[in-house]
Design a protein around this motif. Structure first.
Motif, PDB file in Angstrom:
ATOM      1  N   UNK A  93      11.284   8.607   6.813  1.00 39.20           N
ATOM      2  CA  UNK A  93      10.108   8.684   5.949  1.00 39.20           C
ATOM      3  C   UNK A  93      10.267   9.737   4.857  1.00 39.20           C
ATOM      4  N   UNK A 155      -6.097   0.504 -11.036  1.00 38.56           N
ATOM      5  CA  UNK A 155      -5.644  -0.684 -10.324  1.00 38.56           C
ATOM      6  C   UNK A 155      -6.731  -1.754 -10.309  1.00 38.56           C
ATOM      7  N   UNK A 161      -1.824  -0.766 -12.964  1.00 41.23           N
ATOM      8  CA  UNK A 161      -0.847  -0.269 -12.000  1.00 41.23           C
ATOM      9  C   UNK A 161      -1.219  -0.760 -10.610  1.00 41.23           C
ATOM     10  N   UNK A 162      -0.234  -0.900  -9.753  1.00 43.41           N
ATOM     11  CA  UNK A 162      -0.539  -1.326  -8.384  1.00 43.41           C
ATOM     12  C   UNK A 162      -1.334  -0.251  -7.649  1.00 43.41           C
ATOM     13  N   UNK A 163      -2.116  -0.667  -6.692  1.00 45.77           N
ATOM     14  CA  UNK A 163      -3.031   0.267  -6.046  1.00 45.77           C
ATOM     15  C   UNK A 163      -2.366   1.078  -4.956  1.00 45.77           C
ATOM     16  N   UNK A 164      -1.579   0.409  -4.141  1.00 46.02           N
ATOM     17  CA  UNK A 164      -1.055   1.122  -2.980  1.00 46.02           C
ATOM     18  C   UNK A 164       0.387   0.706  -2.730  1.00 46.02           C
ATOM     19  N   UNK A 166       4.650   1.325  -1.871  1.00 42.05           N
ATOM     20  CA  UNK A 166       5.760   2.016  -2.506  1.00 42.05           C
ATOM     21  C   UNK A 166       6.509   1.159  -3.509  1.00 42.05           C
ATOM     22  N   UNK A 167       6.494  -0.136  -3.380  1.00 40.63           N
ATOM     23  CA  UNK A 167       7.199  -0.965  -4.358  1.00 40.63           C
ATOM     24  C   UNK A 167       8.684  -1.063  -4.092  1.00 40.63           C
ATOM     25  N   UNK A 169      12.644  -0.647  -4.167  1.00 36.36           N
ATOM     26  CA  UNK A 169      13.491   0.540  -4.270  1.00 36.36           C
ATOM     27  C   UNK A 169      14.852   0.154  -4.817  1.00 36.36           C
ATOM     28  N   UNK A 176      18.275   5.881  -1.610  1.00 33.97           N
ATOM     29  CA  UNK A 176      17.351   4.792  -1.849  1.00 33.97           C
ATOM     30  C   UNK A 176      16.033   5.368  -2.347  1.00 33.97           C
ATOM     31  N   UNK A 267      -4.269   7.845   1.240  1.00 37.13           N
ATOM     32  CA  UNK A 267      -5.073   7.034   0.331  1.00 37.13           C
ATOM     33  C   UNK A 267      -4.250   5.912  -0.288  1.00 37.13           C
ATOM     34  N   UNK A 268      -3.022   6.248  -0.661  1.00 35.63           N
ATOM     35  CA  UNK A 268      -2.212   5.269  -1.375  1.00 35.63           C
ATOM     36  C   UNK A 268      -1.297   4.480  -0.445  1.00 35.63           C
ATOM     37  N   UNK A 269      -1.526   4.616   0.847  1.00 36.04           N
ATOM     38  CA  UNK A 269      -0.685   3.925   1.826  1.00 36.04           C
ATOM     39  C   UNK A 269       0.788   4.123   1.495  1.00 36.04           C
ATOM     40  N   UNK A 270       1.116   5.368   1.204  1.00 38.18           N
ATOM     41  CA  UNK A 270       2.493   5.692   0.825  1.00 38.18           C
ATOM     42  C   UNK A 270       3.286   5.999   2.078  1.00 38.18           C
ATOM     43  N   UNK A 271       4.379   5.303   2.281  1.00 36.72           N
ATOM     44  CA  UNK A 271       5.049   5.425   3.581  1.00 36.72           C
ATOM     45  C   UNK A 271       5.880   6.699   3.702  1.00 36.72           C
TER      46      UNK A 271
ATOM     47  N   UNK B 175       5.875   2.043   8.303  1.00 38.61           N
ATOM     48  CA  UNK B 175       4.919   2.715   7.431  1.00 38.61           C
ATOM     49  C   UNK B 175       4.752   2.015   6.106  1.00 38.61           C
ATOM     50  N   UNK B 176       5.612   1.073   5.809  1.00 44.01           N
ATOM     51  CA  UNK B 176       5.617   0.504   4.474  1.00 44.01           C
ATOM     52  C   UNK B 176       5.368  -0.996   4.503  1.00 44.01           C
ATOM     53  N   UNK B 200       0.812  -2.188   6.034  1.00 44.90           N
ATOM     54  CA  UNK B 200      -0.229  -1.374   6.652  1.00 44.90           C
ATOM     55  C   UNK B 200      -0.910  -0.491   5.605  1.00 44.90           C
ATOM     56  N   UNK B 203      -6.348   3.260   5.207  1.00 47.72           N
ATOM     57  CA  UNK B 203      -7.639   3.659   4.662  1.00 47.72           C
ATOM     58  C   UNK B 203      -8.405   2.428   4.192  1.00 47.72           C
ATOM     59  N   UNK B 206      -8.986   1.862   0.442  1.00 45.64           N
ATOM     60  CA  UNK B 206      -7.723   1.564  -0.243  1.00 45.64           C
ATOM     61  C   UNK B 206      -7.316   0.123   0.005  1.00 45.64           C
ATOM     62  N   UNK B 213      -7.240  -5.398  -6.460  1.00 42.05           N
ATOM     63  CA  UNK B 213      -6.234  -5.236  -7.505  1.00 42.05           C
ATOM     64  C   UNK B 213      -5.195  -6.350  -7.454  1.00 42.05           C
ATOM     65  N   UNK B 215      -2.892  -6.725  -5.194  1.00 37.47           N
ATOM     66  CA  UNK B 215      -1.615  -6.321  -4.619  1.00 37.47           C
ATOM     67  C   UNK B 215      -1.341  -7.010  -3.289  1.00 37.47           C
TER      68      UNK B 215
END
Ligand code: ATP
Ligand code: ATP
Ligand code: MG
Ligand code: MG
Lengths: 325, 509, 324, 305, 332
Positions: A93, A155, A161-164, A166-167, A169, A176, A267-271, B175-176, B200, B203, B206, B213, B215
């Motif tokens: 992570x 978003x 822009x995308x909301x959540x 990572x997009x 890589x 990576x 908030x952004x579901x960022x892994x 997580x992604x 996943x 929130x 979100x 949005x 996505x």
């Protein structure tokens, strides 16, 4: 320099040790992970089996000793939740968090320094006052609130822009990262902005204060007396001096970016690691929490070291071995 | 940013699976994910009715033996054939995955499997066991060659993630995202999607934002607060379905002095919750309609028993207890508490839909009938441990708690066995009976039901046990959760009572 | 000889919140080629501001409100910034008081010297570097190549001041303004610095304004002395005249309070009171409240009078030689 | 003797200019800071007076009714009063809840600030005073603490200790004391080397006296500046922790809890549930920060002419 | 000669920057790091008779202030003794110790930093006498006024704070603070260096008046030769921690013996020298971290020979009143 590195290493060892004790015993106090983990259908025998399987039936000090001996061999234990080595999970992570933190740092410097420079050079202009008011807001707005507002605006409403998430890589230097693709970059922008907000304010203020102080210094007057152009004075004489506090403070703030990414990541579901940590805390995944803190401590030591070295490069007056820290 | 191909589906999940190993961690999100890649011998439809899966038929051939006839001509994703060996090795693996925090052992305990031929398997128990198919419906079948000997890490990496299910393992980024590809050789109805990506997004806001949005194409676990706005949104299609989860209150019925019950002066008093009158009063004091309407924003059903209508073993005679504050006060007075007493309600704040708010609303309602209630909510990490054995003696710590129960097997024995039956460590009964209600008569009915293979008879027994429990106010059910999914226009999700989100359940309109 | 600089009726005021600070309030003097003018006065009397005014380096809230500064015949008071930039460091150079503060601590010496050349001439870096090296050699810095690579903090105060002097001479200016360049230095180092500066002005014929509060320093260095008090020049003349035969009571008092001019162990002549608050200047002669010779006449500002080539601002010039 | 040394003439002082007066007059030079100070004063007064000027006690469950939940601003509550700012999901009148929440947020911020300041000051002074090895050890600990982001420290602690105002204050103290210690030690070191301290030593004054009577008062200025900024930080940090679900209990909401609760309503158009508490938090934190900024400008000797 | 009021015997002061644990480890690992020692004061002997003014002159960093601080008791000496009235101060205890401490007071250079900005003048002056019980609390106010009068300050200003005074006035406050504990001996460390010329004269006069009136003894530290020449009875010259010459003022200025003294005298700017050519001695004072061997002055000395680099010249008495530390002082 050697002394310096030795000092830092000793410091790291000590912190790692203290941290492991505090966290290990601390997490134990919070609650009993077993009752969170077992399925509700499980009966008492199942629960006991799980306790044994996770080694939680032993006295806590014995668990700690086991952990230490494992840690000495690079094994920080398996996650209760994921069943995989905690270290592996965290390393997995980490890139996401790092790229987020780096992007935020970049934004903070790229946005904050020019604004601060302007506000410092023309302290009485209306724009400067606006910049400073904005920086106060940046300090005061809660990160999580801003995060959702950003999503709403960019978003949901504008759809730019995308909301959540990572997009895509790609690879930069074999690492990576989503910074390598357009899609990835578009994903990283909002969370990075969110995370950077506080640091932008900080950079603005640091820069402005630095500029204001530097502009009053004799060496600036002397440079003017030499007939140098304003451009050269600002961009060579002043900027080089204010970069010293900016770089050191921003470097140290990198640590807090990682720490604060917990909020942004949820908030952004960022892994990233932050999300991993908060989940681990909420689910009492002790090995992950402990391993996270170990890694973070090492990270901080590393950051401090880099910052100190940078500092000594930027400021010729400083030689590392002279420093107390 | 939807993908170019319309065949790809992106789903935003509220909770993340912790592994791709179908036998690691018996946990809702894990199971939901596993059932995309792996089939079970017995499947459950969206109402949790049992349907044929990898077994075409199952029946008891004597009191102690169930025979499963396996489906022929099914191949795993790696091309190998499915047969009895896969079933046997799966049954051996499932209860005992290293490091697994919660195993499938409970479903397989006391069962021994035997291969009769390549497509016939017998499973034996020591006592008559009617719930065989329900239990077996929880176990995903992995491949003898690729999966049985593999570690969880190998499953996560994908090398061992080989099943017979409608989707093949694509990519797992913890997580992604989790990506799956259509299994074109699937034995059943081929899924409509060539590729499915699960993301996943924990929130709630979100998650909704991600849907708005564009996505993701669909999200699970729509927060109740957003349902009204999404309903009004023309681009969004909602699906709702009642779940098998009941939210209920457990009351301390085993301690003379319960730690969180106090007299009005704060002194210790004899535990009033032991008195069925008091329990009934509490039940009457609760305005279930208000909870459903105000707290749940209309998205829930008032509960009068342990499972909603339509499930196996529910009673047709039970209705939600009507809101009757005056009656409650009268009962309290009758029981000797005309001025009520002090009580603390404990509950989690991150486990069930709006859990903390419900606890607070109940606190308000009880306070209004004279039971001065304070509310304490906490993260589930802290809550469940304390609720189960937080007291100094290792007993449940709290006096009055808010909990929920989802019947994984889809019928009433599940809550009866765990919540109502007396706590019995040796037999494994009452494991979640945190109020320690205990009634020999109800126990006897439940145990009999669990031995009765005849469905009609069993259904009757379960309903009877339920009625007795409600009569005794062993627990106080408040409402059944209703789950909501939201999809972009043109898609619809067929809601499931087990709360699972299946890509196969997403249909194009 | 040719007049390099003519300052007349220069007024530089600061418009602060608290009021107008008349830091320089009517200053006239002339500096000729090859000449050293000593500008003497106590702290706050406006010496530095005078120097900065000449270079156009007055920052807001200050500005030159009146007067003229003619440099080589051209008016430069309130000249446009580009014109001033061309002059600064090129035709008029300045040396500051505190060598610890004037060099930029994060830039190497070579950078700071080379930029001073390249700001005014487009010469290749190498040439500029060589000129810098030679300049350092001229001010007596051993192994100048090495020093060029150093950072300011690696040099002692004396060394730094030499660097500043070398930098000032880089472009062969017509005028150098040295603002208390030795005040922060030790006696032996001060002597070295004065020596280098003296040598170079003599060699190049550069005119110099040497600002100091120490009469003894300019006594041995300057051709002319101007004594400043509260923003005005109160007495001006050839060094010997001013020091041996002071006319203004303030000059007389200053000289009287220097220990070396007095007999050992005797009480020094003491000017009572303190320098006036620039915000609340006494009417008329600013020195009057401290002056023993003051009379009610002193409520009016004394005009500038010229006596044998000396200029004076006093109603009651002191009798020569006599202590007041 | 007085005939030989004339007393220095002096302008008769109309009023004695104390450092405080001077400080106050400099402080009020900035209009924006004056406004911020007034605003802060108003906020504090409102918070203190909350029980007397609100229609509802949001902590008394008997006064809160879910039936009043989620009402838009201006609606009338069952109990008859008007909810000018609307109500939250549990039926709390937001106007009342915000004022009560302010009480909690402010007291959490101020209490943690004061305790951390006291502890940090004592430790910092001890370090500066003792010097040598003691100082070294103390400063190493401070460094350690500072190298860890406060948010993370607080998060871990609250997670370990559980919810509650006392716990969160403790967590914030642990997260913040080091800032004060470093500040005090830094200024004390500077002050320690000033000549007035040597003079005091020379006069045979005890070390304790020197530290507390001479050095400490001169360290207060930067401490106050750090204190205001840290208090604002503490308030936002508490909000963040509450957002993460480890802060204060739901039923006795601070501003942070109110915002966090309202967070889930953001997309549903019920903006008031988090926007009004958000504004209250913003105004509070901004005014504290502005006051702190001005304090810094006024108290920082380097910016003095 | 009368018995000295204060005698400095072989006093040294070293400042050592110790290595911490990490440093020691690095040293073990072969790093060149080592402890750094500054020999700020190096075996200095001086004695000062009652009522005498001893001027101590030297360039920046040579250790004047350090010596002054050791005498005033702010620093302890690394070696040697300070005898006050014939007794070693370090050996005293209790009331005697306090009496000796109070008897020696110091006047500082910086009129800004030497006054506590947060105390009123009356507290600055009155605190010590009150704490030590020299005056009762009720009398303190009068006492402060009395002392302020002595130094020429208007007593009505006693409730003011230091920032409300000019530099000269502040220096008077500093002097009043010292006088308030009735000292016998004042160490004046560059006490007038930060003041304007006209104010300098006022303060010098004040010192001379106080000396007459109160019979004070001074150690008057300055880098300004002309001030010392004016006020001191005897002058000691310091170079890099060591006394290189001491002599009665007139004799010293008339006939300096040490080459350093000669250079200093020659280079000091004087009003009576016009249009002179400055011809300075080369070089700068070396770092006290790494002083040259032998005679510290040898790298800059025109007379330096082999032995100057090899041996430290001791301070030798060359006449009843004079002493010089030079191997070659006889050769001019
Ligand atoms: N930026 C400013 N704003 C207001 N007043 C100023 C400013 N700069 C200088 N002054 C005032 O101008 C007056 C003259 O200052 P200047 O620096 O010329 O004195 P000086 O003679 O050089 O003194 P010193 O010997 O201390 O350098 C002083 O009273 C000072 O207070
Ligand atoms: N506390 C200290 N720690 C370490 N070194 C010190 C300390 N105090 C003084 N020194 C060193 O001792 C030497 C002598 O210092 P001192 O202040 O006595 O010189 P000085 O003659 O008074 O100089 P100046 O004229 O600049 O005041 C200097 O090199 C200084 O760096
Ligand atoms: Mg000046
Ligand atoms: Mg000194």
């Amino acid at each position: 320099m050697t002394v310096f590195i030795i000092r830092r290493l000793m410091q790291a060892l000590l912190v790692v040790f203290l941290m492991s004790v505090i966290v290990f015993f601390g997490v134990n106090v919070i609650g009993d992970p077993v009752h969170m983990l077992v399925s509700p259908d499980a009966d008492q025998a199942d629960i006991e089996a799980t306790i044994r399987r996770l080694g939680l039936d032993r006295p806590i000090w014995e668990q700690y000793l086991l952990f230490v001996s494992g840690a000495a061999q690079g094994n920080l234990g398996n996650s209760f939740i994921f069943g995989e080595p905690a270290l592996k999970l965290i390393l997995h992570h980490m890139p996401a968090t790092l790229e987020l933190a780096f992007s935020a740092l970049f934004l903070a410097v790229a946005v904050g320094v020019p604004l601060g420079l302007y506000a410092g050079l023309y302290p009485d202009s209306l724009l400067s006052k606006g910049i400073m008011a904005g920086s106060i807001l940046g300090f005061s707005l809660p990160t999580f609130w801003v995060g959702l507002m950003l999503i709403m605006l960019f978003a949901v409403e504008l759809g730019w822009l995308p909301s959540t998430g990572r997009g895509d890589t790609g690879h930069i230097l074999g690492i990576e990262t989503s910074l390598a693709t357009r899609d990835g970059l578009s994903h990283v922008l909002l969370p990075a902005m969110n995370l950077a907000l506080l640091k932008i304010s900080l950079a603005i203020r640091l820069t402005r204060a630095g500029v204001r102080e530097a502009m009053g210094q004799d060496y600036v007057k002397y440079a003017r007396a030499k007939g140098l152009s304003t451009r050269r004075i600002v961009f060579v004489h002043v900027l080089k001096n204010i970069m010293i506090p900016v770089v050191t403070v921003m470097g140290l703030e990198f640590g807090s970016l990682i720490g604060f990414s917990v909020v942004t990541e949820s908030i952004f579901a960022w892994p990233g690691m932050g999300k991993l940590l908060i989940d681990a805390i909420l689910q009492l995944d002790r090995p992950v929490v402990v391993a996270y803190l170990m890694i973070i401590v090492l990270f901080f030591v590393l950051i401090n070291l880099i910052v100190d070295i940078l500092y000594s490069i930027l400021d010729p007056r400083v030689r590392l071995r002279d420093q107390g820290a | 940013a939807t993908s170019a191909s319309a065949e790809k589906l992106t789903i935003g999940l509220a909770s993340e699976p912790t592994a791709m190993d179908p036998h690691f961690h018996n946990l809702g999100p894990n199971n939901a994910m596993a059932f995309h890649i792996y089939d079970r011998l017995v499947a459950q439809d969206e109402k949790q009715n049992l349907t044929p899966g990898l077994a075409v038929s199952w029946q008891p051939i004597d009191d102690l033996t169930w025979e499963f006839k396996l489906r022929e001509g099914v191949t795993f994703h790696d091309g190998s054939d499915f047969n009895a060996d896969d079933v046997l090795c799966t049954i051996a693996r499932a209860p005992d995955v290293p490091n697994s925090p919660s195993s499938f052992g409970a479903y397989l305990k006391g069962k021994t499997a035997e291969k009769i031929d390549d497509y016939t398997v017998h499973i034996k128990t020591a006592e008559p066991y009617p719930l065989m198919a329900n239990d077996i419906s929880t176990i995903p079948i992995v491949s003898d060659s690729a999966g049985c000997a593999a570690t969880t890490e190998e499953f996560n990496a994908g090398t061992a993630a080989v099943g017979t299910g409608p989707f093949k393992f694509g990519n797992y980024k913890p997580g992604e995202s989790i990506t799956m590809l259509r299994n074109d050789a699937y034995w059943g109805d081929a899924p409509a999607w060539t590729e499915v990506e699960f993301r996943p997004i924990k929130s709630g806001p979100s998650r909704v934002a991600a849907l708005l949005a564009g996505d993701v194409d669909m999200i699970a676990g729509v927060p109740t607060t957003d349902i009204a706005t999404l309903e009004a949104n023309e681009d969004i299609q909602l699906s709702q379905g009642v779940s098998n989860r009941v939210i209920y209150l457990h009351l301390d019925q085993f301690r003379e002095n319960s730690p969180f019950v106090k007299g009005n002066d704060g002194a210790e008093i004899k535990n009033p919750l032991m008195d069925p009158k008091v329990r009934t009063a509490i039940s009457k004091a609760i305005n279930r309609d208000a909870i459903v309407d105000r707290v749940m924003e209309g998205v829930a059903l008032p509960a009068g028993q342990l499972l909603p209508d339509g499930f196996f073993g529910v009673s047709e005679n039970l209705q939600p207890v009507a809101y009757d504050p005056e009656g409650a006060k009268a009962l309290l007075a009758e029981a000797g508490y005309p001025d009520g007493f002090q009580l603390t309600i404990h509950g989690p704040n991150d486990r069930y839909i709006n859990d903390a708010k419900i606890a607070e609303a109940i606190g308000q309602m009880l306070t209004r009938v004279g039971i001065k209630t304070s509310v304490e909510t906490m993260p589930r990490s802290v809550y469940f441990g304390r609720a189960s054995k937080g007291s100094p003696e290792g007993l449940p710590e709290f006096s009055f708690i808010l909990v929920g129960w989802g019947a994984g097997s889809g019928e009433a024995s599940s809550p009866l066995k765990s919540l109502i039956h007396s706590y019995d460590k040796d037999k494994g009964f009452g494991s979640s009976n945190r109020g320690r209600h205990s009634s020999a008569e109800i126990d006897a009915v439940i145990e009999e039901a669990l031995r009765t293979v005849d469905d009609a008879k069993r259904q009757e027994l379960l309903a009877q046990a339920t009625e007795m429990a409600i009569e005794n106010v062993a627990i106080i059910p408040t409402h059944f959760q209703v789950n909501t999914w939201a999809a972009k226009k043109g898609l619809e999700y067929i809601p499931r009572t087990d709360e699972y989100t299946f890509a196969t359940g997403v249909v194009k309109q | 000889m040719r007049d390099v600089l003519q300052v007349s009726a220069l007024r530089t005021h600061f418009f602060t919140h608290a009021g107008v600070v008349k830091a320089v309030d009517g200053v006239d003097f002339t500096v000729r080629k090859g000449e050293v003018m000593g500008l003497v006065g106590e702290s706050g009397s406006g010496k530095s501001i005078t120097g900065f005014s000449i270079l156009g380096l007055i920052d807001p809230p200050g500005r030159i409100v009146d007067g003229s500064i003619r440099f080589n015949g051209a008016e430069i008071a309130n000249a446009p910034e580009p014109a001033l930039q061309k002059l600064r460091g090129n035709r008029i150079a300045m040396i500051f008081q505190d060598p610890m503060m004037t060099l930029n601590p994060v830039l190497r010496i070579d950078t700071q010297m080379i930029e001073a050349i390249q700001a005014h001439e487009s010469v290749p870096r190498q040439t500029a570097w060589e000129r810098s090296r030679d300049a350092l050699g001229l001010v007596g810095i051993p192994s100048p190549e090495e020093r060029l690579r150093a950072y300011p903090h690696q040099l002692s105060g004396g060394m730094r001041q030499r660097v500043a002097i070398a930098t000032a001479f880089l472009n062969r200016p017509d005028l150098i303004i040295a603002d208390e360049p030795t005040t922060a230095l030790d006696v032996t180092i001060q002597a070295q610095i004065i020596h280098e500066a003296q040598k170079l002005t003599r060699q190049t014929g550069t005119a110099m304004i040497w600002i100091t509060h120490d009469l003894a320093v300019v006594a041995g260095l300057a051709d002319h002395i101007s004594v400043m008090y509260a923003g005005r020049i109160v007495e001006q003349g050839a060094t010997d005249d001013v020091i041996d035969r002071p006319l203004h009571p303030y000059t007389v008092g200053l000289l009287g309070s220097v220990p070396s001019a007095n007999k050992r162990g005797q009480r020094l002549y003491q000017i009572e009171g303190m320098t006036p608050n620039m915000l609340a200047m006494p009417k008329g002669c600013a020195f009057a409240p401290r002056c023993r010779a003051a009379t009610p006449d002193c409520q009016t500002a004394p005009p500038i009078t010229e006596v044998d080539g000396r200029r004076l601002r006093c109603h009651y010039p002191q009798v020569q030689g006599a202590a007041p | 003797m007085s005939d030989t040394i004339a007393p220095e003439t002096s302008t008769p002082a109309t009023k004695v200019e104390t450092p405080f007066r001077r400080f106050a007059s400099e402080f009020f030079e900035s209009r924006i800071a004056t406004v911020a100070l007034c605003l802060l004063g108003l906020i504090i007064v409102l918070a203190v007076l909350a029980p007397w000027i609100t229609p509802q006690n949001p902590y008394d469950l008997a006064q809160v009714d879910v039936m009043d939940g989620r009402l838009p601003p201006g609606s009338e509550a069952f109990a008859g009063y008007t909810m000018w700012l609307g109500s939250d999901g549990s039926g709390r009148d937001l106007y009342s809840a915000i004022l009560y929440g302010l009480r909690i947020s402010l007291s959490v911020g101020v209490a943690s600030g004061i305790i951390a300041l006291t502890i940090g000051m004592a430790i910092g002074l001890l370090a500066a005073y003792a010097g040598g090895r003691t100082e070294n050890i103390i400063m190493r600990v401070v460094d350690l603490q500072l190298s860890f982001p406060a948010a993370l420290v607080a998060l871990m602690l609250v997670a370990i200790m559980g919810k509650g105002v006392d716990k969160i204050i403790l967590a914030l103290v642990v997260a913040q004391w080091a800032y004060y210690a470093r500040t005090v030690r830094g200024t004390a070191l500077v002050e320690r080397n000033k000549e007035y301290v040597e003079a005091a030593q020379c006069l045979g004054l005890s070390r304790l006296r020197v530290v507390f009577r001479h050095i400490l008062p001169n360290c207060l200025a930067p401490l106050i500046v750090v204190g205001t900024v840290q208090t604002a930080h503490a308030i936002s940090l508490e909000a963040t922790l509450s957002f993460l679900g480890v802060g204060l209990p739901q039923t006795e909401p601070s501003l942070g809890v109110l915002i966090a609760n309202g967070f889930e309503y953001m997309l549903s158009g019920r903006y008031w549930i988090s926007v009004f508490p958000g504004l209250a938090l913003l105004l509070t934190v901004v005014s504290i920060n502005l006051v702190g900024d001005q304090l810094r400008d006024v108290l920082n000797p380097r910016l003095k002419k | 000669m009368t018995a000295p009021l204060l005698e400095i015997r072989g006093v040294s002061k070293r400042f050592t920057k110790r290595l911490d644990v990490a440093g020691k480890i690095a040293q073990h690992l072969g790093s060149k790091i080592r402890e750094e020692t500054v020999h700020a004061v190096d075996a200095v002997d001086l004695s000062i008779a009652p009522g005498e003014v001893l001027g101590l002159v030297g360039e920046s960093g040579c250790g004047k202030s350090t010596l002054g601080r050791v005498v005033a008791g702010i620093h302890g000496a690394s070696d040697g003794q300070i005898l006050y009235d014939g007794t070693d101060i370090a050996a005293l205890t209790g009331a005697e110790k306090r009496a000796a401490t109070l008897a020696i007071q110091m006047i500082f250079q910086d009129p800004f930093a030497s006054l506590n900005p947060r105390m009123r003048v009356e507290d600055i002056i009155g605190e010590a006498p009150r704490v030590h019980g020299l005056v009762s609390t009720s009398d303190t106010s009068d006492y402060v006024e009395e002392v302020m009068g002595k130094v020429g300050l208007d007593p009505s200003l006693k409730r003011r704070y230091p920032h409300q005074f000019s530099g000269g006035q502040r220096q008077r406050i500093g002097i009043a603070r010292a006088l308030a504990v009735k000292p016998k001996f004042l160490v004046c460390d560059e006490a007038i260096a930060a003041l304007d010329v006209s104010i300098q004269a006022q303060v010098i006069n004040l010192f001379m008046d106080l000396r007459q009136k109160l019979g004070l003894t001074y150690l008057f530290i300055s880098h300004d030769l002309s001030v010392v020449e004016h006020i001191a009875d005897r002058v000691a010259l310091m170079y890099l921690g060591r006394i290189v010459e001491s002599a009665p003022t007139e004799e010293l200025f008339a006939a300096p013996k040490h080459p350093y003294t000669k250079a200093l005298l020659a280079e000091a700017p004087r009003l009576d020298q016009r249009k002179r050519d400055f011809a300075p001695i080369e070089g700068e004072i070396p770092s006290p971290l790494d002083p040259p061997p032998g005679c510290h002055f040898n790298p800059r000395c025109p007379l330096a020979r082999e032995d100057c680099r090899a041996r430290r010249p001791m301070l030798e008495t060359i006449s009843p009143t004079r002493a010089v530390a030079c191997h070659h002082w006889t050769e001019t």
